[in-house]
Scaffold this active site. Structure first.
Site, PDB file in Angstrom:
ATOM      1  N   ASP A  20     176.805 -17.589  60.575  1.00  0.00           N
ATOM      2  CA  ASP A  20     177.683 -16.942  61.547  1.00  0.00           C
ATOM      3  C   ASP A  20     176.894 -16.249  62.657  1.00  0.00           C
ATOM      4  OD1 ASP A  20     180.175 -16.318  62.550  1.00  0.00           O
ATOM      5  OD2 ASP A  20     180.323 -14.435  61.441  1.00  0.00           O
ATOM      6  N   GLY A  21     177.480 -16.233  63.846  1.00  0.00           N
ATOM      7  CA  GLY A  21     176.891 -15.484  64.955  1.00  0.00           C
ATOM      8  C   GLY A  21     176.430 -16.339  66.130  1.00  0.00           C
ATOM      9  N   GLY A  23     178.199 -17.800  68.495  1.00  0.00           N
ATOM     10  CA  GLY A  23     178.912 -17.465  69.727  1.00  0.00           C
ATOM     11  C   GLY A  23     178.369 -16.196  70.364  1.00  0.00           C
ATOM     12  N   TRP A  25     175.467 -14.870  69.905  1.00  0.00           N
ATOM     13  CA  TRP A  25     174.086 -15.113  70.335  1.00  0.00           C
ATOM     14  C   TRP A  25     174.069 -15.700  71.750  1.00  0.00           C
ATOM     15  CZ3 TRP A  25     171.102 -19.311  71.810  1.00  0.00           C
ATOM     16  CH2 TRP A  25     169.709 -19.162  71.717  1.00  0.00           C
ATOM     17  N   HIS A  37     175.933 -22.819  69.453  1.00  0.00           N
ATOM     18  CA  HIS A  37     176.070 -23.809  68.380  1.00  0.00           C
ATOM     19  C   HIS A  37     174.899 -24.795  68.389  1.00  0.00           C
ATOM     20  CE1 HIS A  37     179.854 -22.155  67.307  1.00  0.00           C
ATOM     21  NE2 HIS A  37     180.476 -22.547  68.401  1.00  0.00           N
ATOM     22  N   SER A  65     184.897 -24.415  59.155  1.00  0.00           N
ATOM     23  CA  SER A  65     185.908 -24.086  58.149  1.00  0.00           C
ATOM     24  C   SER A  65     187.260 -24.700  58.518  1.00  0.00           C
ATOM     25  CB  SER A  65     186.053 -22.559  58.036  1.00  0.00           C
ATOM     26  OG  SER A  65     186.780 -22.061  59.143  1.00  0.00           O
ATOM     27  N   ASN A  68     188.576 -22.908  61.426  1.00  0.00           N
ATOM     28  CA  ASN A  68     187.912 -22.989  62.726  1.00  0.00           C
ATOM     29  C   ASN A  68     188.628 -23.901  63.729  1.00  0.00           C
ATOM     30  OD1 ASN A  68     184.588 -22.644  61.267  1.00  0.00           O
ATOM     31  ND2 ASN A  68     185.816 -21.093  62.299  1.00  0.00           N
ATOM     32  N   ARG A  71     190.143 -22.486  67.058  1.00  0.00           N
ATOM     33  CA  ARG A  71     189.337 -22.181  68.258  1.00  0.00           C
ATOM     34  C   ARG A  71     189.761 -23.066  69.428  1.00  0.00           C
ATOM     35  NH1 ARG A  71     183.386 -20.381  66.297  1.00  0.00           N
ATOM     36  NH2 ARG A  71     184.116 -19.109  64.565  1.00  0.00           N
ATOM     37  N   ARG A 181     175.011 -14.294  54.395  1.00  0.00           N
ATOM     38  CA  ARG A 181     175.816 -14.368  55.618  1.00  0.00           C
ATOM     39  C   ARG A 181     175.070 -13.690  56.754  1.00  0.00           C
ATOM     40  NH1 ARG A 181     182.091 -14.220  56.757  1.00  0.00           N
ATOM     41  NH2 ARG A 181     182.000 -14.357  59.028  1.00  0.00           N
ATOM     42  N   ARG A 187     182.075 -10.267  54.915  1.00  0.00           N
ATOM     43  CA  ARG A 187     183.201 -10.957  54.278  1.00  0.00           C
ATOM     44  C   ARG A 187     182.803 -12.394  53.943  1.00  0.00           C
ATOM     45  NH1 ARG A 187     185.476  -9.778  59.516  1.00  0.00           N
ATOM     46  NH2 ARG A 187     185.030 -11.464  60.974  1.00  0.00           N
TER      47      ARG A 187
HETATM   48  C1  IPE Z   1     182.714 -18.550  58.951  1.00  0.00           C
HETATM   49  O1  IPE Z   1     182.537 -17.982  60.197  1.00  0.00           O
HETATM   50  C2  IPE Z   1     182.753 -20.051  59.078  1.00  0.00           C
HETATM   51  C3  IPE Z   1     181.487 -20.694  59.392  1.00  0.00           C
HETATM   52  C4  IPE Z   1     180.334 -20.092  59.521  1.00  0.00           C
HETATM   53  C5  IPE Z   1     181.530 -22.138  59.554  1.00  0.00           C
HETATM   54  P1  IPE Z   1     183.797 -17.533  61.092  1.00  0.00           P
HETATM   55  O2  IPE Z   1     183.230 -17.002  62.347  1.00  0.00           O
HETATM   56  O3  IPE Z   1     184.773 -18.627  61.198  1.00  0.00           O
HETATM   57  O4  IPE Z   1     184.414 -16.374  60.193  1.00  0.00           O
HETATM   58  P2  IPE Z   1     185.372 -15.178  60.597  1.00  0.00           P
HETATM   59  O5  IPE Z   1     186.469 -15.758  61.470  1.00  0.00           O
HETATM   60  O6  IPE Z   1     184.552 -14.184  61.334  1.00  0.00           O
HETATM   61  O7  IPE Z   1     185.873 -14.631  59.299  1.00  0.00           O
HETATM   62  C1  IPE Z   2     179.449 -19.706  63.363  1.00  0.00           C
HETATM   63  O1  IPE Z   2     179.251 -18.975  64.529  1.00  0.00           O
HETATM   64  C2  IPE Z   2     179.683 -21.178  63.639  1.00  0.00           C
HETATM   65  C3  IPE Z   2     181.048 -21.646  63.333  1.00  0.00           C
HETATM   66  C4  IPE Z   2     181.986 -20.922  62.807  1.00  0.00           C
HETATM   67  C5  IPE Z   2     181.363 -23.021  63.665  1.00  0.00           C
HETATM   68  P1  IPE Z   2     180.472 -18.422  65.364  1.00  0.00           P
HETATM   69  O2  IPE Z   2     180.878 -19.461  66.339  1.00  0.00           O
HETATM   70  O3  IPE Z   2     181.552 -17.943  64.476  1.00  0.00           O
HETATM   71  O4  IPE Z   2     179.790 -17.218  66.130  1.00  0.00           O
HETATM   72  P2  IPE Z   2     180.434 -15.779  66.382  1.00  0.00           P
HETATM   73  O5  IPE Z   2     180.799 -15.209  65.031  1.00  0.00           O
HETATM   74  O6  IPE Z   2     181.630 -15.982  67.235  1.00  0.00           O
HETATM   75  O7  IPE Z   2     179.334 -15.019  67.049  1.00  0.00           O
HETATM   76 MG    MG Z   3     181.928 -16.154  63.591  1.00  0.00          MG
END
Ligand code: IPE
Ligand code: IPE
Ligand code: MG
Length: 233
Positions: A20-21, A23, A25, A37, A65, A68, A71, A181, A187
């Site tokens: 996670d993270g 976006g 970043w 990504h 997920s 997801n 989005r 995580r 979470r």
């Molecule tokens: C969890 O991250 C899913 C993946 C890393 C693929 P999310 O960014 O979707 O989780 P939430 O929405 O913060 O719970």
């Molecule tokens: C995880 O990073 C990748 C996926 C869920 C596909 P995010 O895209 O959720 O990045 P943040 O949490 O928005 O920074």
């Molecule tokens: Mg995320």
């Protein structure tokens, strides 16, 4: 070919990553989320390699997920395109790392093209030593429902815990030791719900694209210092 360098003592047999993270970043750099990504995919490759070098039998990565899909279409499409490109060029790396790819989740929603690339890479890597489960269109609740339905279809009348464990997408992997995580949120986000019953949890503020092989070493070290009691004393 299959000798491992930098092999350190590591008792983990199955590690999982909520990557996670990406976006945030990208946003920090004034770039579109897709840029995060792309970098996240590079880091996934490094982390997977490190897990193999450490001799970790199985690693599971949360790629996309079932939630997801909420989005924006442009972001979903960018992720699918990255996946498609990755599938086109991952074979050499997968074989060099001696990794067996297993895609976990409901693949039926993907295009024929993506599905056949997935089937191909699973097939060519099926005799490799290390397992990398790639969770794609994956949800932990959905996985349990899938397992129960498979059991019902096989005609069983009573279902045991072992039956469910052995019907999950992760049935080829050893019991889960640790979930990591990145990104600072504390979470599980519908990841490995059944498998996490006695897994250790590790949360880091670091955003996924900032994670390094050294961080994996630190995480492993932290894990080795923990006392797992599984309800005992
Ligand atoms: C969890 O991250 C899913 C993946 C890393 C693929 P999310 O960014 O979707 O989780 P939430 O929405 O913060 O719970
Ligand atoms: C995880 O990073 C990748 C996926 C869920 C596909 P995010 O895209 O959720 O990045 P943040 O949490 O928005 O920074
Ligand atoms: Mg995320």
């Amino acid at each position: 070919m299959k000798k491992r360098e930098n092999k350190v003592e590591c008792s983990i047999k199955h590690i999982a990553f909520i990557m996670d993270g990406n976006g945030r970043w990208a946003k920090k750099r004034g770039m579109p989320r897709e840029f995060g990504h792309r970098q996240g995919a590079e880091v996934f490759r490094k982390i997977m390699r490190r897990c193999c070098e450490l001799g970790i039998k199985s690693s599971t990565f949360y790629v996309f997920s079932t939630e997801n899909w909420k989005r924006p279409k442009s972001e979903v499409n960018a992720i699918l395109e990255l996946l498609d490109n990755y599938l086109d060029q991952c074979e050499k790396e997968v074989m060099q790392n001696d990794v067996r790819f297993i895609f976990i989740g409901d693949m039926s929603v993907f295009s024929n093209s993506i599905r056949s690339k997935i089937e191909y890479i699973e097939k060519v890597s099926e005799n490799n030593t290390y397992i990398a489960n790639l969770a794609l269109n994956y949800g932990g609740r959905g996985e349990i429902v899938y397992a129960v339905n498979s059991l019902l279809n096989s005609g069983v009348e009573k279902i045991s815990e072992d039956d469910i464990t052995n019907s999950l997408y992760t049935k080829e992997s050893p019991p889960l030791d640790l979930i990591v995580r990145s990104g600072g949120d504390i979470r599980i986000s519908n990841f490995l719900l059944w498998q996490s019953a006695y897994a250790e949890l590790y949360f880091t503020e670091k955003l996924w694209p900032d994670l390094t092989a050294k961080d994996v070493d630190k995480i492993v070290e932290n894990f080795q210092g923990r006392s797992r009691r599984f309800g005992g004393v």
